[in-house]
Design an enzyme around this catalytic site. Sequence first.
Site, PDB file in Angstrom:
ATOM      1  CG  HIS A   1       0.061   6.190  -0.676  1.00  0.00           C
ATOM      2  ND1 HIS A   1      -0.754   7.213  -1.204  1.00  0.00           N
ATOM      3  CD2 HIS A   1      -0.313   5.464   0.385  1.00  0.00           C
ATOM      4  CE1 HIS A   1      -1.922   6.839  -0.567  1.00  0.00           C
ATOM      5  NE2 HIS A   1      -1.690   5.837   0.337  1.00  0.00           N
TER       6      HIS A   1
ATOM      7  CG  HIS B   1      -1.884   1.192   1.426  1.00  0.00           C
ATOM      8  ND1 HIS B   1      -3.050   1.087   1.029  1.00  0.00           N
ATOM      9  CD2 HIS B   1      -1.635   2.390   1.826  1.00  0.00           C
ATOM     10  CE1 HIS B   1      -3.720   2.383   1.219  1.00  0.00           C
ATOM     11  NE2 HIS B   1      -2.767   3.212   1.642  1.00  0.00           N
ATOM     12  CD  GLU B   2       1.395   3.639   3.706  1.00  0.00           C
ATOM     13  OE1 GLU B   2       1.535   4.714   3.244  1.00  0.00           O
ATOM     14  OE2 GLU B   2       0.313   3.390   4.305  1.00  0.00           O
TER      15      GLU B   2
ATOM     16  CD  GLU C   1      -5.691   5.500   0.575  1.00  0.00           C
ATOM     17  OE1 GLU C   1      -4.862   6.253   0.793  1.00  0.00           O
ATOM     18  OE2 GLU C   1      -6.014   4.276   1.289  1.00  0.00           O
TER      19      GLU C   1
HETATM   20 MG    MG Z   1      -3.138   5.414   2.118  1.00  0.00          MG
END
Ligand code: MG
Length: 501
Positions: A268, A264-265, A294
């Site tokens: 980003h 997830h990160e 996101e």
């Molecule tokens: Mg996030």
Amino acid sequence: MLKEIIEKVQKKDQEIRDLGYMSAVLNWDQEVNMPPEGLEERARMLAYLGTKAHEITTSDEYGALLDEAEALVDELPQLERDRLKELRRDRNKAVKVPASFVEEYSKATSLAQHHWALARKENNFAAFAPHLEKIVQLSKDLAGYLGYEDHPYDALLDQYEPGMTSRKVQSVFEPLEIFLQDTITKLKPNLDKVSDEVLTRNFDAKKQEEFSKILMEHLKYPTSRGRLDASTHPFTTSLGYNDVRITTRYYEDFIQTSMMGTIHEAGHALYELGFAEELKGSALAEGTSLGMHESQSRFWENVLGRSYGFWTALYPKLQDLYPQLADVSQKDFVDALNVVKPSFIRVEADEVTYNLHLILRFRLEMALLDGSLAVTNLPQAWNEMFTKLLGITPPDDAHGVLQDVHWSIGALGYFPTYTIGTLYASQLAVAMEKDLGSLEELASKGDVQPVLDWLRAKVHVHGKRMGAEEIVTAATGEGLNPTHFMKYIQKKYSALYGVEL
Ligand code: MG
């Protein structure tokens, strides 16, 4: 003359950006390394840097410089025009809010955050309530300063998702809510068909870190421009154009948290690392909205990271690290990553129930801001709506209304961006498949480069030069549309649970 003004604007822009990066260095260190007693001095330094940036942005001298540049706008190259537009927007926002308010707001939120943490620990909403009342009042004031047409919510939402309105969010959330509730009703009698037991065997944290680094490499997240550390709450932060860092956290009794947190990160981070080189040092070198940000993290984490093909190359490496997975097939492992389980805590929620947590928060925030809900009645309203949406009732406020940090830091209007991101991720995936073919197949080849290249070209490279809906429309042919996410859920979870959704 022209050249001189362009250089002056660039220099100021860079200075404001650098102050932001310096704050990021201090913040990163605070979350990752700092001993507890460093907090007070660190807060003072961060406040100083924040004030400094605000002073520059609101100064008469800077205003005059922007005026001067705008007078020459027709002669400016496109990039400089876009930069100027962004700088003007930032300045307009900054000058609308009086300095005395900024100070009051900053004091109130830092106090509220402290009392929220205590209240959550002691499961005592009453102790947090007066602080939240203050925050709601200040948020209404802030909306008044920033300005809005329909609802004060719009002004707050616009800070995180420029151009989005509460009316639009409502029109997207309504069909989504009906669909998700219906999906959960159909899945409920079947939930024990899939188990995530295999993820709860004991997993040594050091090896989890090793595997997170394997994941970073697999995702083409270069350690020459980033790094991985551990922190209580995972985050991504840019300390510069070429220094984008992520954190994750390690639970030895649940390996999913660190792995999916890292993916997830990294999603980003890949966005932040993909802005065009010419945007370096400018206000345009930022994600265009939190929803778009996101969409990147959730694309990598869910659409790709929870697909079967993604694990073809990676699962044998995980099994090498953990012999306790030797008897678990790749399919059973990925099934476990996709288990649906209605639960109380948003950050632990699966893909099906997750957005209901956000719909709940959006509705409550709207009611708090328009005065139809009083803070004292908030826990009751939360529990009632939660029960209606997810079919389970929080046992206490720590597992309910007190769970998120957002309201205590004044971030009302932030929550919908998580759902907007989820929806954008599915829209982008559909468009990507039209160009590249099946993602399952592509992922199973073990090379994500074509996927990354596609996102770079369609999304990352633009930075803030295009708005979120503008980017998504150019990439997919339409604006925000929940249908693609619903189809994705239908297909994936019908197969996993063997029910017609
Ligand atoms: Mg996030």
